[in-house]
Enzyme design. Sequence first.
Site, short mmCIF file in Angstrom:
data_model
loop_
_atom_site.label_atom_id
_atom_site.label_comp_id
_atom_site.label_asym_id
_atom_site.label_seq_id
_atom_site.Cartn_x
_atom_site.Cartn_y
_atom_site.Cartn_z
N HIS A 145 -9.07 1.67 -5.55
CA HIS A 145 -8.17 0.86 -4.71
C HIS A 145 -6.74 1.33 -4.92
CE1 HIS A 145 -11.44 -1.82 -3.78
NE2 HIS A 145 -11.75 -1.81 -5.05
N TYR A 180 0.80 -1.23 0.00
CA TYR A 180 0.00 0.00 0.00
C TYR A 180 0.83 1.28 0.00
CZ TYR A 180 -3.74 -3.28 1.03
OH TYR A 180 -4.62 -4.33 0.95
C1 DQA Z 1 -7.78 -2.07 -0.99
C2 DQA Z 1 -7.75 -3.48 -1.58
C3 DQA Z 1 -8.57 -4.44 -0.75
O1 DQA Z 1 -8.51 -5.75 -1.30
C4 DQA Z 1 -8.03 -4.51 0.66
O2 DQA Z 1 -8.86 -5.33 1.48
C5 DQA Z 1 -7.84 -3.17 1.29
C6 DQA Z 1 -7.36 -2.07 0.47
C7 DQA Z 1 -6.83 -1.11 -1.73
O3 DQA Z 1 -7.02 0.09 -1.60
O4 DQA Z 1 -5.91 -1.57 -2.42
O5 DQA Z 1 -8.00 -3.01 2.50
O6 DQA Z 1 -9.09 -1.56 -1.11
#
Ligand code: DQA
Length: 149
Positions: A101, A24
Amino acid sequence: MAANILVLNGPNLNLLGLREPEIYGVDTLGDVEARCATKGKALGLTIDFRQSNHEGELVTWLQEARTGADGVILNAAGYTHTSVAIRDAVLACEKPVIEVHLSNPYSREDFRHHSFISDVAAGVICGFAGKGYELALEAIADICGRSGN
Ligand code: DQA
């Protein structure tokens, strides 16, 4: 009049920067919020940026968008892959919703390949970290401009 855009963030995104930074990134949610504020200003949008770890709170906020917002940027995080209630609220808000995402769920585990939101969203942006929120704001500015809001 400036369009009001609700930017909603789901569970665990409060830990951005600390949580799995290899996936992330190192930017915090505060950094993402600051990017949205700058981009929103440049696009003439009013931004209301929120995060919750609670499914029902996200549902309530989507319901509020019926009368309180012109469009929504939604990163429902883990609830993306599980929540019929959030999907129903996306439909119930009757406003354009862009799913965002930070990571690219399609390059990750199989259970992340299904989203309850994508087919009822105006569009989906994934895999571009915090930049994805800026891209989504550009897209929603266009959509709101088109609909005369
Ligand atoms: C997310 C992707 C999701 O699969 C994950 O559960 C997250 C973050 C993203 O921003 O990449 O918590 O939404």
